[in-house]
Motif scaffolding. Structure first.
Motif, PDB file in Angstrom:
ATOM      1  N   GLU A 107      48.918  44.759  39.211  1.00 40.92           N
ATOM      2  CA  GLU A 107      49.659  45.870  39.807  1.00 40.92           C
ATOM      3  C   GLU A 107      50.968  46.098  39.057  1.00 40.92           C
ATOM      4  O   GLU A 107      51.360  47.237  38.786  1.00 40.92           O
ATOM      5  N   GLU A 108      51.638  45.026  38.704  1.00 42.35           N
ATOM      6  CA  GLU A 108      52.874  45.136  37.930  1.00 42.35           C
ATOM      7  C   GLU A 108      52.589  45.703  36.534  1.00 42.35           C
ATOM      8  O   GLU A 108      53.331  46.553  36.032  1.00 42.35           O
ATOM      9  N   VAL A 109      51.494  45.241  35.915  1.00 43.66           N
ATOM     10  CA  VAL A 109      51.129  45.698  34.571  1.00 43.66           C
ATOM     11  C   VAL A 109      50.841  47.191  34.561  1.00 43.66           C
ATOM     12  O   VAL A 109      51.319  47.931  33.695  1.00 43.66           O
ATOM     13  N   VAL A 110      50.043  47.674  35.510  1.00 45.21           N
ATOM     14  CA  VAL A 110      49.633  49.076  35.484  1.00 45.21           C
ATOM     15  C   VAL A 110      50.813  50.001  35.782  1.00 45.21           C
ATOM     16  O   VAL A 110      50.920  51.103  35.231  1.00 45.21           O
ATOM     17  N   LYS A 111      51.741  49.568  36.639  1.00 46.31           N
ATOM     18  CA  LYS A 111      52.940  50.376  36.886  1.00 46.31           C
ATOM     19  C   LYS A 111      53.830  50.417  35.654  1.00 46.31           C
ATOM     20  O   LYS A 111      54.357  51.471  35.278  1.00 46.31           O
ATOM     21  N   LYS A 112      53.982  49.262  35.003  1.00 46.14           N
ATOM     22  CA  LYS A 112      54.792  49.197  33.783  1.00 46.14           C
ATOM     23  C   LYS A 112      54.205  50.083  32.693  1.00 46.14           C
ATOM     24  O   LYS A 112      54.933  50.684  31.885  1.00 46.14           O
ATOM     25  N   ALA A 113      52.873  50.210  32.667  1.00 44.47           N
ATOM     26  CA  ALA A 113      52.192  51.034  31.664  1.00 44.47           C
ATOM     27  C   ALA A 113      52.170  52.510  32.050  1.00 44.47           C
ATOM     28  O   ALA A 113      51.581  53.323  31.326  1.00 44.47           O
ATOM     29  N   GLY A 114      52.803  52.865  33.151  1.00 41.28           N
ATOM     30  CA  GLY A 114      52.804  54.265  33.575  1.00 41.28           C
ATOM     31  C   GLY A 114      51.416  54.758  33.923  1.00 41.28           C
ATOM     32  O   GLY A 114      51.096  55.930  33.718  1.00 41.28           O
ATOM     33  N   TYR A 115      50.578  53.880  34.458  1.00 43.53           N
ATOM     34  CA  TYR A 115      49.216  54.205  34.868  1.00 43.53           C
ATOM     35  C   TYR A 115      48.377  54.770  33.712  1.00 43.53           C
ATOM     36  O   TYR A 115      47.405  55.484  33.929  1.00 43.53           O
ATOM     37  N   ASN A 116      48.763  54.424  32.496  1.00 46.92           N
ATOM     38  CA  ASN A 116      48.009  54.827  31.302  1.00 46.92           C
ATOM     39  C   ASN A 116      47.383  53.576  30.701  1.00 46.92           C
ATOM     40  O   ASN A 116      48.084  52.682  30.221  1.00 46.92           O
ATOM     41  N   THR A 117      46.074  53.506  30.710  1.00 49.20           N
ATOM     42  CA  THR A 117      45.393  52.295  30.255  1.00 49.20           C
ATOM     43  C   THR A 117      45.605  52.037  28.766  1.00 49.20           C
ATOM     44  O   THR A 117      45.446  50.897  28.308  1.00 49.20           O
ATOM     45  N   PHE A 118      45.960  53.063  27.995  1.00 48.02           N
ATOM     46  CA  PHE A 118      46.275  52.854  26.581  1.00 48.02           C
ATOM     47  C   PHE A 118      47.538  52.014  26.395  1.00 48.02           C
ATOM     48  O   PHE A 118      47.749  51.428  25.334  1.00 48.02           O
ATOM     49  N   LEU A 119      48.388  51.979  27.399  1.00 46.61           N
ATOM     50  CA  LEU A 119      49.677  51.291  27.287  1.00 46.61           C
ATOM     51  C   LEU A 119      49.650  49.890  27.908  1.00 46.61           C
ATOM     52  O   LEU A 119      50.685  49.256  28.038  1.00 46.61           O
ATOM     53  N   ILE A 120      48.458  49.415  28.266  1.00 36.38           N
ATOM     54  CA  ILE A 120      48.303  48.053  28.782  1.00 36.38           C
ATOM     55  C   ILE A 120      48.068  47.106  27.616  1.00 36.38           C
ATOM     56  O   ILE A 120      47.274  47.395  26.711  1.00 36.38           O
ATOM     57  N   ASP A 121      48.750  45.975  27.615  1.00 37.95           N
ATOM     58  CA  ASP A 121      48.564  44.990  26.547  1.00 37.95           C
ATOM     59  C   ASP A 121      47.187  44.343  26.635  1.00 37.95           C
ATOM     60  O   ASP A 121      46.694  44.036  27.729  1.00 37.95           O
ATOM     61  N   SER A 122      46.596  44.080  25.484  1.00 38.87           N
ATOM     62  CA  SER A 122      45.268  43.480  25.427  1.00 38.87           C
ATOM     63  C   SER A 122      45.199  42.150  26.177  1.00 38.87           C
ATOM     64  O   SER A 122      44.192  41.839  26.823  1.00 38.87           O
ATOM     65  N   LYS A 123      46.264  41.373  26.120  1.00 38.22           N
ATOM     66  CA  LYS A 123      46.262  40.047  26.768  1.00 38.22           C
ATOM     67  C   LYS A 123      46.116  40.143  28.277  1.00 38.22           C
ATOM     68  O   LYS A 123      45.751  39.157  28.933  1.00 38.22           O
ATOM     69  N   ASP A 124      46.399  41.310  28.829  1.00 41.50           N
ATOM     70  CA  ASP A 124      46.325  41.497  30.275  1.00 41.50           C
ATOM     71  C   ASP A 124      45.004  42.122  30.718  1.00 41.50           C
ATOM     72  O   ASP A 124      44.841  42.481  31.891  1.00 41.50           O
TER      73      ASP A 124
END
Length: 459
Positions: free
Chosen positions: A28-45
């Motif tokens: 939940e923290e990751v997806v909010k930090k990424a602005g709900y854009n899956t392209f901006l999620i780090d691979s490690k997550d």
């Protein structure tokens, strides 16, 4: 009736890469930090990564062996000549210009083949392709058959060009008003849908009549060939290699992203038969990519690509490739999850309009669904709807495609059927609770290709 049996992987696993699942609170923290854009999620997550099949392939032991014989000469690399010979043998074109990836080839082709104001008709747009065409003064015109815009209707070759639409454009603009016909095999944004040989022949004949060139987006041409073998009369007993060769006999050239059907992690090329056009392309490749004997690739990458192309036309490989994707789609269909039918070659596409009927298209249902899938399961997917379509450069209004999709893209030779089960089960569970998915709005919107870096917040 399609064969419902799913073949075992035609390979043994020799090396593994560990993956981990972070907990829901962390996601939940990751997806909010990424602005709900899956392209901006780090691979490690990410637990299971279905963002794209571009460059995410697992290479074979033969390809890795080829890496070790890379000739990194600045000019005249022997690996280039191996790649050139392979492409000429399989595709049949006279000339090849290597590039760093497919969009490098799109850029060069658009520079040399489009005059400002000319139309570029094609069987549905693709994001980077249309951008390069428009950036060079071209005007994209969608001439795909109407069935391609209907996610439910069955058609064995939804990627086909509508010949009446093409003829009407020629009548209206004149042959001189058309730069070339861009024919994609397969059609990504229609759901990975193929084009028939019959349609390729007909497009070629019509364009010959008017002196118009035909260039293929050949990125997933081997997958297209498999569907022809499976679905088109007279091709069941032909080899994939022969079908691929015939497909390209109806084209003047092609752009190719080697990161898909070439089974590599980087690279691409532009092909053509015209000598004068080739000279122009060689001049521009030096400006944008590198020397004509390497483009944007290292020698080792060209070697891996040549080997990967030969592996991709092996019957056992491509059957497993198509049917692993089909396995995931069949599991979702059996549970009533709305997807694009028939199931395509490289991905299963969720129909976000039917998945999230409580959201309007302006509430970005596909983007919202992709973000929620990650939150619930750690599976990364991507939006292919109104966000990807962008805005009309003249009016500033959103393009509103009929298809509002989430793409579950399967990397080649990476995941097993057990991974597909996990993906299916998580999406089936989410579908039962679909009303809880909230719409999104932009908080940052880049001017071009916005789906890569835009940011959103929940409404």
């Amino acid at each position: 009736m399609l064969d419902k049996r799913y073949p075992a992987e035609p390979f043994r696993i020799k090396s593994v890469e560990p993956v981990t699942m972070i907990n829901r609170e962390q996601r939940e923290e990751v997806v909010k930090k990424a602005g709900y854009n899956t392209f901006l999620i780090d691979s490690k997550d990410v637990y299971i990564d279905l963002l794209t099949d571009s460059g995410t392939n697992a290479m074979s032991d033969r390809q890795w062996a080829g890496i070790m014989v890379g000739d990194e000469a600045y000019a005249g690399s022997r690996n280039f000549y191996h790649l050139q010979e392979t492409v000429q043998e399989l595709f049949g074109f006279k000339h090849i210009v290597p590039t760093h990836q497919g969009r490098g080839a799109e850029n060069i082709l658009s520079h040399i083949a489009i005059k400002p104001g000319q139309y570029v008709p094609g069987n549905m747009y693709f994001t980077t392709t249309r951008y390069h065409q428009e950036a060079n003064g071209g005007i994209f015109k969608d001439i795909i058959i109407d069935d391609a815009h209907d996610s439910i209707k069955y058609h064995p070759f939804k990627g086909n060009i509508d010949l009446n639409k093409l003829q009407a454009l020629i009548d209206e603009k004149g042959p001189e008003g058309i730069a070339y016909v861009c024919l994609a095999v397969t059609v990504n944004l229609a759901g990975g849908q193929p084009v028939s040989i019959e349609n390729m022949k007909a497009v070629r004949a019509l364009c010959n009549k008017h002196g118009i060139r035909v260039f293929y987006d050949a990125t997933r041409c081997v997958e297209n060939a498999y569907f022809i073998k499976e679905r088109e009369e007279g091709y069941a007993d032909k080899s994939i290699k022969d079908i691929v060769h015939e497909m390209f006999s109806y084209a003047d050239g092609c752009t190719m992203s080697g990161k898909k059907d070439c089974l590599t992690n980087i690279g691409g090329f532009l092909c053509m038969n015209d000598d004068d056009l080739f000279l122009e392309a060689k001049e521009l490749v030096v400006v944008y990519e590198g020397m004509p004997s390497y483009g944007g690739m290292a020698g080792r990458d060209m070697e891996a690509m040549a080997i990967g192309l030969k592996e991709s036309i092996q019957e056992e490989y491509i059957e497993h490739r198509i049917k692993q994707v089909r396995y995931l789609g069949d599991r979702l269909l059996e549970a009533g999850v709305p997807i694009v039918e028939p199931i395509g070659g490289h991905a299963v596409f969720l129909d976000a309009r039917r998945f999230c009927p409580h959201l309007t298209q302006e509430e970005l249902p596909a983007q919202a669904l992709a973000a929620r899938i990650y939150l619930e399961s750690g599976v990364r997917t991507m939006e292919r709807g109104i966000v990807s379509a962008g805005r009309d450069k003249n009016t500033g209004k959103n393009h509103a495609p009929k298809l509002e999709l989430v793409r579950l893209t399967i990397p080649r030779r990476v995941y097993t059927y057990a991974h597909m089960d996990i993906v299916a089960e998580s999406i089936i569970d989410l579908y039962k609770n679909k009303e809880s998915i909230r719409g999104l709005r932009f908080i940052y919107e880049p001017k071009m290709l916005r789906f890569f870096t835009a940011r959103f917040e929940e409404i």
